[in-house]
Write an enzyme that holds these catalytic residues in place. Sequence first.
Site, PDB file in Angstrom:
ATOM      1  N   ARG A  14     -15.339  18.976  10.721  1.00 50.54           N
ATOM      2  CA  ARG A  14     -14.188  20.693  10.141  1.00 50.54           C
ATOM      3  C   ARG A  14     -13.816  19.856   8.939  1.00 50.54           C
ATOM      4  O   ARG A  14     -13.783  18.858   8.496  1.00 50.54           O
ATOM      5  CB  ARG A  14     -12.476  19.905  11.730  1.00 50.54           C
ATOM      6  CG  ARG A  14     -12.634  20.242  13.003  1.00 50.54           C
ATOM      7  CD  ARG A  14     -12.709  22.234  12.926  1.00 50.54           C
ATOM      8  NE  ARG A  14     -13.316  22.668  14.709  1.00 50.54           N
ATOM      9  CZ  ARG A  14     -14.049  22.168  15.683  1.00 50.54           C
ATOM     10  NH1 ARG A  14     -15.193  22.508  14.659  1.00 50.54           N
ATOM     11  NH2 ARG A  14     -13.985  22.337  16.527  1.00 50.54           N
TER      12      ARG A  14
ATOM     13  N   GLU B  63     -12.132  29.179   6.047  1.00 51.13           N
ATOM     14  CA  GLU B  63     -13.418  29.730   6.067  1.00 51.13           C
ATOM     15  C   GLU B  63     -13.195  31.634   6.444  1.00 51.13           C
ATOM     16  O   GLU B  63     -12.424  31.957   7.403  1.00 51.13           O
ATOM     17  CB  GLU B  63     -14.921  29.590   6.996  1.00 51.13           C
ATOM     18  CG  GLU B  63     -14.663  27.695   6.900  1.00 51.13           C
ATOM     19  CD  GLU B  63     -14.819  27.078   8.393  1.00 51.13           C
ATOM     20  OE1 GLU B  63     -15.229  25.957   7.895  1.00 51.13           O
ATOM     21  OE2 GLU B  63     -15.194  27.522   9.262  1.00 51.13           O
TER      22      GLU B  63
ATOM     23  N   HIS C 254     -20.679  27.408   7.946  1.00 49.51           N
ATOM     24  CA  HIS C 254     -21.036  26.830   9.613  1.00 49.51           C
ATOM     25  C   HIS C 254     -21.468  28.017  10.430  1.00 49.51           C
ATOM     26  O   HIS C 254     -21.874  28.518  11.530  1.00 49.51           O
ATOM     27  CB  HIS C 254     -19.163  27.339   9.994  1.00 49.51           C
ATOM     28  CG  HIS C 254     -18.254  26.336  10.902  1.00 49.51           C
ATOM     29  ND1 HIS C 254     -17.048  26.743  10.569  1.00 49.51           N
ATOM     30  CD2 HIS C 254     -18.950  25.924  12.149  1.00 49.51           C
ATOM     31  CE1 HIS C 254     -16.963  26.092  11.950  1.00 49.51           C
ATOM     32  NE2 HIS C 254     -17.823  25.329  12.916  1.00 49.51           N
TER      33      HIS C 254
END
Length: 317
Positions: free
Chosen positions: A236, A265, A284
């Site tokens: 994270r 993000e 990601h």
Amino acid sequence: MNIVVLDGHTLNPGDLSWEELKALGPCAIYERSAPVEVLKRAAEAQILITNKAPLGREQIRALPKLRYIGVTATGYNIIDVTAAREQRITVTNVPAYGTRSVAQHTFALLLELTQHVGQHSQSVRASAWVRSPDWCFWERPLVELDGLTMGIVGFGRIGRAVGELAEAFGMQVIATVSSRTRELPPNVSSVDLDSLFSAADVVSLHCPLTDATRHLVNAARLARMKPTAFLLNTSRGPLVDEAALAAALNAGQIAGAGLDVLSTEPPRADNPLLAARNCIITPHQAWATRAARARLMSIAVSNVKTFLEGKPQNVVS
């Protein structure tokens, strides 16, 4: 029951099928939903599926027909679970679907930091080898992993998988553990967090984001790391104080960082890590192999099916 998928594109950009979900009831699938679109699209839903579209207390209370929220991810902090529980709404997540894919990506980042394969491939394409006076060359120091120490922060499913890969590369493995951690493998040593940052040649983050772990990687812990050490984060983004990490990288305080997650993000253009030295960032995507997404889809559909049968699974509410 009416089923609405708020943001299905990242799970299924077109290479999987929604047919098993559609077989469970009337189904509306949206690729993405802006915050202002959520309530309108979810108004008639008894079953709501979301990946990253958040559902807070006000939204949940504004959806009286809603009986079920399925999060197509392991983390479910986008949902106000307390509000859902108050409204007797079942919330589920999808655990363990991407363990091997995330571990694989963790080592992809590490190997790029140690071998610089991408950089050297680009140099060869730019004719650097054609112009070289020698039969080989390298533009950055190359690092062998055998004998180095891998420090794993959070020894759950993914942390264990990363530890197995590290051992296969000949690395020594140390880890921080929680009270829920199962018995450690014989070749893994348990250490406290500060000792791990001091001893490890590679620090890899695999712990959940909580109030206690937010900015776990801060200036003080970065100062403990070896100047030859690497930091990896496929967990994270907010686990890391990004300004502190950028400063440490730019000062040469640590050797490099490989990140698959950031605090926001998509990131803001002024995120200091985007221009930091020796920092590899991927968008990601560690979770997103087709195999992992297919497992996620299968479990997410199974969660809905078992809920409809009165035997809900993977309940987090």
